[in-house]
Design an enzyme around this catalytic site. Sequence first.
Site, PDB file in Angstrom:
ATOM      1  N   ARG A  81      43.951  47.351  46.554  1.00  0.00           N
ATOM      2  CA  ARG A  81      44.989  46.458  46.817  1.00  0.00           C
ATOM      3  C   ARG A  81      46.263  46.713  45.700  1.00  0.00           C
ATOM      4  O   ARG A  81      46.506  46.125  44.935  1.00  0.00           O
ATOM      5  CB  ARG A  81      44.350  45.243  47.155  1.00  0.00           C
ATOM      6  CG  ARG A  81      43.669  44.408  45.579  1.00  0.00           C
ATOM      7  CD  ARG A  81      43.706  43.538  45.205  1.00  0.00           C
ATOM      8  NE  ARG A  81      42.100  42.619  44.522  1.00  0.00           N
ATOM      9  CZ  ARG A  81      42.250  41.224  44.185  1.00  0.00           C
ATOM     10  NH1 ARG A  81      42.742  40.488  44.484  1.00  0.00           N
ATOM     11  NH2 ARG A  81      41.346  41.268  43.194  1.00  0.00           N
ATOM     12  N   ASP A 133      35.167  51.029  36.903  1.00  0.00           N
ATOM     13  CA  ASP A 133      36.157  51.397  37.361  1.00  0.00           C
ATOM     14  C   ASP A 133      36.567  50.340  36.392  1.00  0.00           C
ATOM     15  O   ASP A 133      38.472  50.238  36.747  1.00  0.00           O
ATOM     16  CB  ASP A 133      35.467  51.163  38.979  1.00  0.00           C
ATOM     17  CG  ASP A 133      35.614  49.815  38.975  1.00  0.00           C
ATOM     18  OD1 ASP A 133      34.286  49.984  38.984  1.00  0.00           O
ATOM     19  OD2 ASP A 133      36.207  48.975  39.925  1.00  0.00           O
TER      20      ASP A 133
END
Length: 522
Positions: A112, A271
């Site tokens: 996103r 991540d």
Amino acid sequence: MSFSRSAADPADTLPDLAATLAAPDTHAFLRLGDAFHTRLPAAPLAAPYVVGFSDEVARLLGLPASLAAQPGFAELFAGNPTRDWPAEALPYASVYSGHQFGVWAGQLGDGRALTIGELPGTDGRRYELQLKGSGRTPYSRMGDGRAVLRSSIREFLCSEAMHHLGIPTTRALTVIGSDQPVVREEIETAAVVTRVSESFVRFGHFEHFFSNNRPDLLRALADHVIDRFYPACRDADDPYLALLEAATRRTAELVAQWQAVGFCHGVMNTDNMSILGVTIDYGPFGFVDAFDANHICNHSDTGGRYAYRMQPRIAHWNCYCLAQALLPLIGLQHGIADDDARAERAVDDAQAVLATFPERFGPALERAMRAKLGLALERDGDAALANQLLETMHASRADFTLTFRRLAQLSKHDASRDAPVRDLFIDREAFDAWANLYRARLSEETRDDAARAAAMNRVNPKYVLRNHLAELAIRRAKEKDFSEVERLAQVLRRPFDEQPEHESYAALPPDWAGSLEVSCSS
């Protein structure tokens, strides 16, 4: 990417900036090739408006403070004009993989977020601009690619608050809101926050190319990071081992700074770990109020993997994941013909680097805690003294920020001045016992109370982004009143200063704050 700053006509700044961002982009990360990213425009955001803006970050980028008032600003930083940009200038989402809550999650990526370009900073560095909440990408999996207003305001405020606490972090230029609905646990509205960082490369980028057995791309990524951000590693006997050492050191020192201010990240997946050792991805974070070493800020973290006390251990574990990803590169310089022998040596060398994490973290935290206690001289028992205070705070659930701030008022000679900090403890006798040890230690210091207090107040913030403060700003923003976002941002710019007009922002949280929950739902 170049950007012409004309002081003569600031009104031209936004059109110039838009034209610069829409021009063909050749900045360093993109030169790595198509395997690292996908280009696409942002999804349209309906009727965008400005919620928050950091004139400090604007100045860092050489932009005027008036930028947010210029027509088209909200449209630009919602990503709407990118639909009309040429293919070679489109924003991009990068691909990475990672471990989430300790489990290999496979391919992830910017689900996103889109990077819209890079600008030179007034500090001589170059900064990437990334729109978080800009719509679906090929890496969105089941998500809709949107961020919500509440999480975007929290990231905007905390990015800047952490910077002013002196903690390495991504920055935030602006938050753009919209009445466009998005479905979460309830219907919310969409928003986009513009994040600013020298790089958004994460541990997960390295894990991705390692897991896909692409040592060529792994090496290209490592070379990019070394040449751009760790040039000293290039001169080392083994540049890739030196990169691991540098990233491990920065990560250890970063988490020590987190612990020292009571900051909980909440989602320390690989991540979400920056290769630059900066705080990144503000989601269900929180500053500890009533001190609990086992504090869990993320409601989704039912097992407590990312609890406050666990953060150093998890950061160390994440460095192991980075080391594993770098193993195909470590030792290439040594010219060992036998692959098994080279791999064995690479493991040994990497383990030796990883073993230095406690050696980096421990002293960094001890230095921070010594400063928080106002101890200019170094003594063997200082770490034990700090740990005993934390244990006493834990037992009484004493407020983390206020305890350290009010310790500055304690006198090395006069116990009658203990009341402001003593009153934070349920077990007053336990505090008194610790305070006697502290006073004995202070007797070894040469500074008087006033000098010590001044030094302590430079490192112990009075103002942090407590959850209830963010919540109050969010509630107002939902009613289109953004004054509290601005006011809170201004208070958090001066976390160490006395601000009598904003004393309420430093008070103990109200009872209702205990029911606030933050999670990964945004």
